[in-house]
Write a protein that holds these residues in place. Structure first.
Motif, PDB file in Angstrom:
ATOM      1  N   ASN A 100      -6.336   2.302   3.310  1.00  0.00           N
ATOM      2  CA  ASN A 100      -6.175   0.824   3.143  1.00  0.00           C
ATOM      3  C   ASN A 100      -6.672   0.179   4.389  1.00  0.00           C
ATOM      4  OD1 ASN A 100      -3.807  -1.133   4.994  1.00  0.00           O
ATOM      5  ND2 ASN A 100      -3.046   0.657   4.756  1.00  0.00           N
ATOM      6  N   ARG A 139      -5.834  -6.175  -7.976  1.00  0.00           N
ATOM      7  CA  ARG A 139      -4.096  -5.064  -7.591  1.00  0.00           C
ATOM      8  C   ARG A 139      -5.313  -4.484  -6.267  1.00  0.00           C
ATOM      9  NH1 ARG A 139      -1.664  -0.673 -10.442  1.00  0.00           N
ATOM     10  NH2 ARG A 139      -3.431  -0.485 -11.665  1.00  0.00           N
ATOM     11  N   TYR A 140      -6.369  -4.128  -6.284  1.00  0.00           N
ATOM     12  CA  TYR A 140      -7.297  -3.918  -5.243  1.00  0.00           C
ATOM     13  C   TYR A 140      -7.525  -4.269  -4.148  1.00  0.00           C
ATOM     14  CZ  TYR A 140     -11.341  -0.991  -2.859  1.00  0.00           C
ATOM     15  OH  TYR A 140     -11.516  -0.126  -2.129  1.00  0.00           O
ATOM     16  N   HIS A 173      -8.770   2.466  -0.496  1.00  0.00           N
ATOM     17  CA  HIS A 173      -7.825   2.664  -1.690  1.00  0.00           C
ATOM     18  C   HIS A 173      -7.278   0.838  -2.179  1.00  0.00           C
ATOM     19  CE1 HIS A 173      -7.755   6.769  -2.066  1.00  0.00           C
ATOM     20  NE2 HIS A 173      -7.479   6.818  -3.502  1.00  0.00           N
ATOM     21  N   ARG A 174      -7.211   0.361  -0.671  1.00  0.00           N
ATOM     22  CA  ARG A 174      -6.810  -1.049  -0.850  1.00  0.00           C
ATOM     23  C   ARG A 174      -7.619  -2.341   0.094  1.00  0.00           C
ATOM     24  NH1 ARG A 174      -1.880   0.000  -3.253  1.00  0.00           N
ATOM     25  NH2 ARG A 174      -3.237  -0.377  -5.699  1.00  0.00           N
ATOM     26  N   SER A 205       0.582  -0.696  -0.197  1.00  0.00           N
ATOM     27  CA  SER A 205       0.103   0.149  -0.253  1.00  0.00           C
ATOM     28  C   SER A 205       0.557   1.324   0.125  1.00  0.00           C
ATOM     29  CB  SER A 205      -0.902   0.162   0.880  1.00  0.00           C
ATOM     30  OG  SER A 205      -2.091  -0.342   1.345  1.00  0.00           O
ATOM     31  N   GLN A 252     -10.945   0.281  -9.909  1.00  0.00           N
ATOM     32  CA  GLN A 252     -10.495  -1.059  -8.974  1.00  0.00           C
ATOM     33  C   GLN A 252     -11.656  -1.677  -8.576  1.00  0.00           C
ATOM     34  OE1 GLN A 252     -10.240   2.396  -8.546  1.00  0.00           O
ATOM     35  NE2 GLN A 252      -7.894   3.478  -7.525  1.00  0.00           N
TER      36      GLN A 252
END
Lengths: 300, 300
Positions: free
Chosen positions: B127, B269-270, B228-229, B121, B262
């Motif tokens: 995240n 990649r998420y 974001h992740r 991250s 995403q």
């Protein structure tokens, strides 16, 4: 003297305001119609009331919206179920006409910020503001700032446990059926019971079910965001009998797992109505307009 | 030279480490036993390996824990289902013996911080790190900082939709029955299927159901925290077949509502495994120990 403008662009109505704080606020509301006509009426208000003295505008909009300033669709309302508004450039339409800096935020994030600044969350660093009305949305403030992340919170669309034997209504959300908004928004109540929520008496079984769903969502918020306060506003929450029912259900669902007085004997001060009444959203927009003027180099 | 120590105090094992970053790390792990004996073994490690050069210690602990420095029970593990550990003063036990500043954090918040600093991250500001093992926990980083709020996130205890016709297992959580942890932790898998998860082949129906529950929780996290992740670690996630199943379910549950790549073509990649493997937690603890030394006046 420079004036700050704010718009709460809601699913049901537009609230336009000019002022600096709850004690210095002039508002004008009108029912939300199509985007072009709604924007025209808003522009008219600001031109009539502020003219060239308007220094900055904040917009607190229903969502989903694009808050990413690097995106080609920054300032747009995006995948809303309200088809006339889908992919509408709200910031562009207003900034072109009014020629002032524009700050953009979700209606509920703006409301959460205003409650943190002037309302019922002044004493804590984080809160969640949930509106229950035409739709359900939630704004999130962490350490004094609104949370965006990848997009922004869309709390209305979380899925809550739904027992079809007890509640056979399949839900009204066109994206997800029986998500929270699909089960507990104003339109969901109207469809399930055949009457709009404002016509249902406080003793109607609709409210116990409504409290159950809202409490389910609040328990999830306690486990994910761990806020210091949860504020419930919007048209459906005008039924005040909901508050004690929701609080009771939240305590029951948590079952003592989070050992904090806020979730036991102090729950009356944990789950509360807005301190700014129906003006949290428009005041949040004005707050952002003021910050934009104060910090021109850091508009994000 | 001063050395930084870290402990990941997990439900299954203790991981003790000395170092400064992933490339400078010496670790020693042992199975978690009772609190007194576990703490004794940890102290032994730091005394043997660092002695008087130990400058600060970070503890990344399973929860719930008390992170409020103004509280009488700061540094305690509180309402954990692990009865031997309930109301144990972990920070007190370690700081008394080692006589160094101690930083305290949840295991999963520490892991989320380490992944943000050195792992998968590094390119984003927020995240969520979820561990699926003996229990289920989630750490949350927003704008580079761990979220605490009223307590701290307890993501394992959110309630997800549970269809008793399809999955009659009533759940293993002693507080909530069929919350996420009650349905999808390692012990829940063992109880439901009669075999521990590591013995179930990738084609066993257990995994499709597991992916369904974890994806339900992830969808809720997207709607509440908008990270974001999302990083998935822990023993159960060693079954790598889970990742594509979870991603597929998340895309399906969202149903296009959040129009971000995403959550569509970039979902690989998420939703990802940890970049720091099994050492996210202990590295997060070491990161906090280092920060404590750098900023002695702002330990919170």
């Amino acid at each position: 003297m420079a004036l700050f403008g704010g718009i709460e662009a809601g699913g049901t109505k537009f609230v336009c305001g000019i002022g600096t704080c709850p004690d210095d606020l002039e508002v004008h509301s009108f029912p939300t119609v199509g985007p072009v006509e709604s924007v025209r009426q808003a522009i008219q208000f600001f031109q009539d009331k502020a003219g060239s003295r308007l220094a900055a505008l904040g917009i607190a909009s229903f969502g989903p919206i694009d808050l990413d300033r690097t995106s080609a669709t920054y300032g747009y309302i995006t995948t809303t179920p309200k088809t006339a508004w889908r992919n509408f450039n709200l910031v562009g339409a207003l900034s072109t006409e009014l020629a002032v800096p524009v700050m953009f935020e979700t209606d509920v994030n703006a409301a959460a910020l205003a409650e943190a600044e002037w309302g019922v969350s002044r004493d804590v660093e984080d809160n969640v503001y949930i509106t229950v009305g035409t739709g359900i949305g939630g704004g999130v403030v962490v350490k004094g700032e609104a949370v965006h992340g990848l997009l922004h919170p869309e709390i209305g669309h979380i899925r809550v446990a739904h027992d079809l034997d007890k509640d056979p209504f399949i839900g009204s959300c066109q994206f997800h059926g029986d998500c929270l908004e699909g089960l507990a928004s104003g339109p969901a109540l109207s469809q399930r019971w055949g009457h709009p929520p404002e016509s249902l008496p406080a003793t109607h079984p609709a409210w116990e079910l409504e409290a159950h769903y809202l409490a389910s969502a609040i328990a999830i918020l306690v486990y994910t965001l761990s806020p210091h306060r949860i504020i419930l506003g919007g048209g459906v929450m005008q039924q005040e009998a909901l508050f004690p029912m929701i609080r009771r259900n939240v305590v029951r669902f948590m079952n003592g797992y989070i050992a904090k007085p806020q979730l036991r004997e102090e729950i009356d001060r944990y789950i509360v109505p807005p301190g700014l009444g129906r003006y949290s959203g428009v005041l949040g927009a004005i707050l952002l307009a003021g910050r934009c003027r104060q910090r021109p180099a850091a508009q994000d």
